[in-house]
Write an enzyme that holds these catalytic residues in place. Structure first.
Site, PDB file in Angstrom:
ATOM      1  CE  LYS A  45      23.098 -11.565 -56.494  1.00 23.22           C
ATOM      2  NZ  LYS A  45      21.695 -12.272 -56.231  1.00 23.22           N
ATOM      3  N   GLY A  72      17.173  -9.033 -57.733  1.00 26.86           N
ATOM      4  CA  GLY A  72      17.624  -8.849 -59.150  1.00 26.86           C
ATOM      5  C   GLY A  72      18.978  -8.789 -59.358  1.00 26.86           C
ATOM      6  CB  CYS A 131      17.096 -14.789 -62.368  1.00 27.74           C
ATOM      7  SG  CYS A 131      16.855 -13.560 -61.147  1.00 27.74           S
ATOM      8  CG  ASN A 193      16.615 -19.454 -59.408  1.00 28.97           C
ATOM      9  OD1 ASN A 193      16.369 -18.691 -58.526  1.00 28.97           O
ATOM     10  ND2 ASN A 193      17.553 -19.043 -60.284  1.00 28.97           N
ATOM     11  CB  THR A 194      12.979 -18.130 -56.175  1.00 31.82           C
ATOM     12  OG1 THR A 194      13.367 -17.269 -57.229  1.00 31.82           O
ATOM     13  CG2 THR A 194      14.308 -18.218 -55.045  1.00 31.82           C
ATOM     14  N   GLY A 218      13.086 -21.568 -49.600  1.00 27.07           N
ATOM     15  CA  GLY A 218      13.183 -21.935 -48.031  1.00 27.07           C
ATOM     16  C   GLY A 218      12.344 -22.921 -47.910  1.00 27.07           C
TER      17      GLY A 218
HETATM   18  C1  LIG Z   1      18.465 -13.740 -51.628  1.00 24.69           C
HETATM   19  C2  LIG Z   1      18.674 -14.423 -52.668  1.00 24.69           C
HETATM   20  C3  LIG Z   1      19.415 -14.388 -53.726  1.00 24.69           C
HETATM   21  C4  LIG Z   1      19.360 -15.247 -54.798  1.00 24.69           C
HETATM   22  N1  LIG Z   1      20.135 -15.029 -55.933  1.00 24.69           N
HETATM   23  C5  LIG Z   1      20.698 -15.948 -56.896  1.00 24.69           C
HETATM   24  C6  LIG Z   1      21.314 -15.816 -57.932  1.00 24.69           C
HETATM   25  O1  LIG Z   1      21.978 -14.430 -58.064  1.00 24.69           O
HETATM   26  N2  LIG Z   1      21.407 -16.647 -58.807  1.00 24.69           N
HETATM   27  C7  LIG Z   1      20.764 -17.803 -58.830  1.00 24.69           C
HETATM   28  O2  LIG Z   1      20.938 -18.448 -59.742  1.00 24.69           O
HETATM   29  N3  LIG Z   1      20.093 -17.947 -57.953  1.00 24.69           N
HETATM   30  C8  LIG Z   1      19.700 -17.038 -56.744  1.00 24.69           C
HETATM   31  N4  LIG Z   1      18.911 -17.428 -55.827  1.00 24.69           N
HETATM   32  C9  LIG Z   1      18.167 -18.475 -55.931  1.00 24.69           C
HETATM   33  C10 LIG Z   1      18.958 -19.662 -54.933  1.00 24.69           C
HETATM   34  O3  LIG Z   1      20.400 -19.614 -55.422  1.00 24.69           O
HETATM   35  C11 LIG Z   1      18.016 -20.824 -54.646  1.00 24.69           C
HETATM   36  O4  LIG Z   1      18.196 -21.655 -56.050  1.00 24.69           O
HETATM   37  C12 LIG Z   1      16.600 -20.974 -54.344  1.00 24.69           C
HETATM   38  O5  LIG Z   1      16.791 -19.894 -53.295  1.00 24.69           O
HETATM   39  C13 LIG Z   1      16.027 -22.210 -53.787  1.00 24.69           C
HETATM   40  O6  LIG Z   1      16.939 -22.679 -52.552  1.00 24.69           O
HETATM   41  P1  LIG Z   1      16.348 -22.340 -51.071  1.00 24.69           P
HETATM   42  O7  LIG Z   1      15.046 -22.871 -51.043  1.00 24.69           O
HETATM   43  O8  LIG Z   1      17.610 -23.383 -50.444  1.00 24.69           O
HETATM   44  O9  LIG Z   1      16.520 -21.166 -51.035  1.00 24.69           O
HETATM   45  C14 LIG Z   1      18.844 -16.564 -54.752  1.00 24.69           C
HETATM   46  C15 LIG Z   1      17.933 -16.905 -53.646  1.00 24.69           C
HETATM   47  C16 LIG Z   1      17.996 -15.942 -52.480  1.00 24.69           C
HETATM   48  C17 LIG Z   1      17.098 -16.299 -51.349  1.00 24.69           C
END
Ligand SMILES: Cc1cc2nc3c(=O)[nH]c(=O)nc-3n(C[C@H](O)[C@H](O)[C@H](O)COP(=O)(O)O)c2cc1C
Ligand SMILES: Cc1cc2nc3c(=O)[nH]c(=O)nc-3n(C[C@H](O)[C@H](O)[C@H](O)COP(=O)(O)OP(=O)(O)OC[C@H]3O[C@@H](n4cnc5c(N)ncnc54)[C@H](O)[C@@H]3O)c2cc1C
Ligand code: FES
Lengths: 303, 243
Positions: A45, A72, A131, A193-194, A218
């Site tokens: 995290k 966040g 982020c 990232n998202t 996702g």
């Molecule tokens: C609940 C949640 C918390 C996340 N927290 C972080 C974080 O603290 N730092 C970070 O770099 N990315 C964070 N992400 C992004 C993920 O590491 C990843 O880059 C993103 O979800 C895309 O991958 P996925 O489609 O497999 O979820 C978070 C994603 C989710 C769903």
């Protein structure tokens, strides 16, 4: 026997599967369920200098093909992560780990990187300049090439560990950001990232997330992630970690063909605590099915 | 926590928009009342959390209200269908501190877990009372089953069509109890917190991602620091709430 090994910035991984930051805590919940040493590594995290509660709740919403979060960066602060979480993790995970850090200023990025640099367990630093859920800081560093380069230089100046810059898809040209990071000395990039999104609650007629917007991830984002990994890996000579919508071993192979050296699995862990283990367990059979002897041979194969 | 496949033995309507789901499978991860399960639904990315209403060594029961898309689809699932569950989630209630006359206070979808809790407290030889709040007489469910366990049940309805007219707190005022356990909507929680005469435990609901402590989606601030409702809760004690 197929070969699932891959090499990330000079460190060999048994397989390319890495739980993505923020979706795996500090590993302990999963270590209760299975031996997490089967993972390539894990990305913790994200840590910030000061402890953070994060955004108000609700901060999770479901959507077609995935989810949104506006957590966040809740974390106990980097000092607590180093003094409490790393020793706990050491007992259950015996490989180098990836430390994900974030910051609100260049100084904070450098300070956090310098602290993680001293942690012996840490193999790589993953620098979150992407982020979407924190204001002033976070993503604002990752949307302008010069800013991304500045963070890269600030971090590189204080560490000898490989530095992987984590990029946001919420930009017009992700390739220019990746190039700027490479030129500033980054050892790798991870993406995506998202993606910024939102949900409306029909019952209240208001945004469902208290933060109004959240980060989409996702299966819904996989095509976007594949496209960006494909473009970035063609443009840079440093390794790319592919992230976004991976839920199966097939997804891993697609991402590597697009140009990824390793992959991170995020939202899938939220839906299923065994997601990474299932992907790793099924990887050899799926490789055989597609006549892949060694994963290293297919990186960027789709170019 | 355990992941497992369960077979639907029963999925029937108890009251308008309220269904009882009985599942067969490995329940060995369930330790106590107040814990919950997280069920995977076809075509949905996230699971749906439900409190445990009752369980045996090979079956478990949840009672759910159909509020949105997922629960509406779940109510159509037929007997014999297999579903995938995470079981034994959350901390659950601590019954060791209840004294000899615990009071259960619940409204709406907070009622089901009180069945499991009442069963546990009765088995420990305690004299259990319950105040169960509903909107109207037609909405009442599980009250008879909880009474049949040997609980002294008081019903409140908002429109006065059954029991005491008003809210659970109206019935709580003159009751004699050593401790309380409560689950229900936030407005009810705050009212209970305001008037309760003793210490007690609150079982919270939150929009969840993972349900097992990994995503930080469900955090709440307490006097004892940040707590993940899914892992450090859902049960929190009155003294740690910041209200
Ligand atoms: C609940 C949640 C918390 C996340 N927290 C972080 C974080 O603290 N730092 C970070 O770099 N990315 C964070 N992400 C992004 C993920 O590491 C990843 O880059 C993103 O979800 C895309 O991958 P996925 O489609 O497999 O979820 C978070 C994603 C989710 C769903
Ligand atoms: C620990 C816990 C125990 C619960 N126990 C019960 C129970 O015993 N009986 C019962 O009827 N309900 C219970 N709930 C609420 C139940 O989980 C929701 O009503 C259900 O998830 C709604 O799903 P949906 O698809 O119909 O709603 P939608 O609104 O379509 O769901 C969309 C998303 O929001 C989430 N969501 C919506 N409403 C809630 C809510 N109130 N709480 C948490 N998440 C929500 C869903 O899980 C889903 O991820 C509990 C919730 C929690 C957190
Ligand atoms: S829902 Fe993921 S930590 Fe609680």
């Amino acid at each position: 026997m197929v070969n699932t090994k891959t090499t990330l910035c000079g460190i060999e991984l048994d397989n390319p599967v890495i739980p993505a930051s923020g979706t795996f805590g500090y590993g302990s919940e999963f270590a209760e369920l299975y031996d997490i040493n089967c993972l390539g590594t894990l990305s913790m995290k994200g840590s910030t200098r000061d402890p953070r509660f994060g955004n108000p709740t609700p901060r999770i919403a479901e959507c077609a093909g995935g989810m949104m979060n506006s957590v966040g960066l809740q974390n106990p602060g980097i000092d607590a992560v180093i003094s409490t979480e790393l020793p706990k993790l050491r007992k259950v995970f015996h490989k180098p780990i990836m430390a994900n850090i974030c910051g609100y200023s260049l100084d904070e990025y450098a300070e956090n990187a310098a602290k993680m640099d001293k942690a012996e367990q840490v193999g790589w630093l993953e620098i979150n300049i992407s982020c979407p859920n924190v204001h002033c800081g976070g993503m604002s560093f990752g949307t302008v090439p010069e800013n991304a380069a500045e963070v890269t230089r600030a971090v590189k100046a204080v560490t000898t560990k490989p530095v992987i810059m984590k990029l946001t898809p919420n930009v017009t040209d992700i390739v220019s950001i990746a190039r700027a990071c490479e030129e500033a000395g980054a050892d790798g990039v991870s993406l995506i990232n998202t993606m910024m999104g939102m949900a409306i609650d029909l019952r209240t007629r208001k945004p469902l997330l208290a933060n109004i917007t959240g980060g989409l991830s996702g299966p819904a984002v996989k095509p976007v992630a594949l496209r960006m990994v494909y473009q970035v890996s063609q443009a840079v000579n440093i390794p790319v970690i592919g992230i976004g919508g991976i839920t199966t071993a097939e997804d891993v192979l697609e991402m590597m063909l697009a140009g990824a050296t390793a992959v991170e699995v995020g939202a899938a862990n939220v839906a299923d605590p065994f997601a990474c283990k299932k992907i790793i367990d099924s990887l050899p059979a799926v490789m055989e099915k597609y006549n892949i002897q060694s994963l290293k041979d297919i990186i960027g194969g789709a170019h | 926590m355990k992941q497992g496949l369960f077979k639907i033995l029963e999925n029937k309507e108890l009251a308008p928009d309220v269904h009882q789901l009985v599942l067969e499978g490995d329940t060995s991860a369930i330790r106590c009342a107040g814990q919950f399960i997280d069920i995977r639904l076809d075509g949905h990315f996230l699971r749906r959390p439900f409190s445990i209403c009752d369980w045996t060594s090979s079956t478990l029961t949840v009672v759910y209200r159909t509020v949105g898309k997922g629960t509406a689809e779940l109510s159509e699932y037929q007997t014999g269908k297999t579903v995938e569950l995470l079981t034994g989630l959350g901390n659950g209630f601590d019954t060791t501190v209840s004294g000899d006359k615990p009071l259960l206070v619940a409204g709406g979808s907070g009622v089901p877990m009180m069945y499991a809790l009442a069963k546990e407290l009765i088995a420990e030889g305690k004299q259990v009372s319950a105040v169960l709040g509903y909107r109207t007489a037609a909405d009442v469910f599980l009250a008879n089953d909880i009474e049949a366990l040997g609980v002294n049940v008081t019903i409140t309805t908002e429109d006065g069509t059954l029991g005491i007219k008003g809210f659970v707190t109206d019935a709580m005022q003159d009751m004699d109890y050593t401790y309380f356990y409560t689950c229900g909507p936030e407005a009810m929680f705050k009212a209970v917190h305001r008037i309760a005469a003793t210490s007690g435990q609150f079982s919270f609901e939150a929009r969840m991602g993972c349900g097992y402590g990994a995503c930080m989606g469900c955090t709440m601030e307490t006097k004892n620091g940040y707590k993940r409702i899914c892992k450090d809760g859902p049960v929190l004690v009155r003294e740690e709430l910041i209200w």
